[in-house]
Write an enzyme that holds these catalytic residues in place. Structure first.
Site, PDB file in Angstrom:
ATOM      1  N   GLU A   1       0.838  -1.214   0.000  1.00  0.00           N
ATOM      2  CA  GLU A   1       0.000   0.000   0.000  1.00  0.00           C
ATOM      3  C   GLU A   1       0.870   1.260   0.000  1.00  0.00           C
ATOM      4  O   GLU A   1       2.071   1.210   0.218  1.00  0.00           O
ATOM      5  CB  GLU A   1      -0.899   0.037   1.237  1.00  0.00           C
TER       6      GLU A   1
ATOM      7  N   ARG B   1      -7.977   0.842  13.161  1.00  0.00           N
ATOM      8  CA  ARG B   1      -6.580   1.128  12.854  1.00  0.00           C
ATOM      9  C   ARG B   1      -6.532   2.186  11.761  1.00  0.00           C
ATOM     10  O   ARG B   1      -7.512   2.400  11.034  1.00  0.00           O
ATOM     11  CB  ARG B   1      -5.834  -0.124  12.391  1.00  0.00           C
TER      12      ARG B   1
ATOM     13  N   ASN C   1     -10.202   5.257   2.649  1.00  0.00           N
ATOM     14  CA  ASN C   1      -9.115   4.955   1.723  1.00  0.00           C
ATOM     15  C   ASN C   1      -8.849   6.125   0.791  1.00  0.00           C
ATOM     16  O   ASN C   1      -9.652   7.055   0.675  1.00  0.00           O
ATOM     17  CB  ASN C   1      -9.488   3.712   0.896  1.00  0.00           C
TER      18      ASN C   1
ATOM     19  N   ASP D   1      -9.987   1.564  -3.925  1.00  0.00           N
ATOM     20  CA  ASP D   1      -8.934   1.540  -2.908  1.00  0.00           C
ATOM     21  C   ASP D   1      -8.191   2.874  -2.956  1.00  0.00           C
ATOM     22  O   ASP D   1      -8.823   3.933  -2.930  1.00  0.00           O
ATOM     23  CB  ASP D   1      -8.026   0.336  -3.139  1.00  0.00           C
TER      24      ASP D   1
END
Length: 290
Positions: free
Chosen positions: A15, A98, A146, A196
């Site tokens: 990522e 998170r 995201n 994403d």
């Protein structure tokens, strides 16, 4: 156009790629096998630093080193010494959450979004880390927050709602650093995977990665599709522009959850890819001013 896997890392959840124009390297992370990775295109050299907890995203610092958003909050990262200096944990009261994706705005503030680590409940929010170390939160109510980036004029703030299948656009006041009203920018149909990470190029178009969709989509500023780039990995997570001319699109992918047959069909899943020959440039990565 050419697509090449430049780092066959088989990352669980690769990522957050960013191009360091000073060091001429790409930084990126593996969230679930927590590590910070670095790739030097000129030599092909790679280096990795294990991280103490899940690391969702990093950004360059003006003073050197990086700032990161971990499972347990914001921290500074010094790759030279390996030191990690905690700054703030705004969701210490939400142990099921998170930090996930993030970005730096034109004023040098670091933004990161949180998510439900179980990927079910809409407990994700947006946080702004200012250069003085203060943290401000903004309610988003998204299960997986995201893909954070801004339009060229700084007046639109893009955020992907992954489970909702949407890229959202917030009105944004750069002077105060506050998002305003939000609207739907683009919807990703189920057959194309889930939105994403994303990045805005020099023509103000938005490149969106598709988890489970094996593609990147380039959206015009009005949200219509300009092109689709098929990728040789099913779980495409994010992208950034890099290289001396900012004309190489570096793309992260994930290998988590893929069975043996899927990995045999896509052996570079979880790798870092370089897409060249697009004829499109990006913007320099912005640096956190803290």
């Amino acid at each position: 156009m050419r697509i090449e896997c430049v780092v066959p890392a088989r990352a669980l959840v690769g990522e957050g790629p960013i191009w360091d124009d000073r060091g001429r390297v790409v930084w990126w992370v593996d969230i679930k096998a927590p590590a910070l990775h670095r790739y030097e295109p000129a030599t092909g050299a790679t280096k990795s630093w294990p991280m103490p907890s899940r690391l969702g995203t990093v950004a360059l610092r003006e003073r050197g080193g990086l700032v990161g958003a971990f499972k347990d909050g914001f921290a500074l990262i010094d790759p030279d010494s390996g030191a990690i200096t905690p700054l703030a944990d705004p969701e210490a009261h939400l142990p099921g959450n998170r930090f996930n994706d993030g970005g730096v705005d034109a004023a040098g503030r670091f933004w990161a979004g949180t998510m439900d680590d179980g990927e079910k409940d809409p407990t994700g929010h947006l946080y702004r880390l200012d250069p003085d170390g203060s943290v401000t939160g903004f309610e988003a109510a998204i299960a997986i927050t995201n893909g954070l980036d801004w339009s060229l004029d700084g007046r639109t703030f893009y955020v992907a709602d992954t489970p909702g299948g949407m890229i959202l656009a917030y009105d944004f006041d750069m002077a105060t650093g506050r998002p305003g009203a939000r609207r739907l920018f683009a919807r990703v149909p189920d057959a194309a995977g889930h939105p994403d990470g994303l990045v805005v190029d020099e023509e103000d178009h938005v490149w969106g990665a598709h988890w489970g969709g094996a593609r990147l989509t380039r959206y015009r500023p009005d949200g219509s599709i300009e092109r689709v780039v098929a990728m040789p990995a099913p779980q495409v997570t994010s992208a950034c522009f890099g290289g001396a001319d900012l004309d190489v699109l570096y793309v992260t992918t994930a290998a988590i959850g893929l069975d043996a047959a899927a990995l045999a069909a896509c052996p570079d899943a979880g790798g870092l890819f370089a897409v060249t020959g697009l004829g499109i440039r990006g913007r320099p990565s912005r640096r956190f001013a803290g």
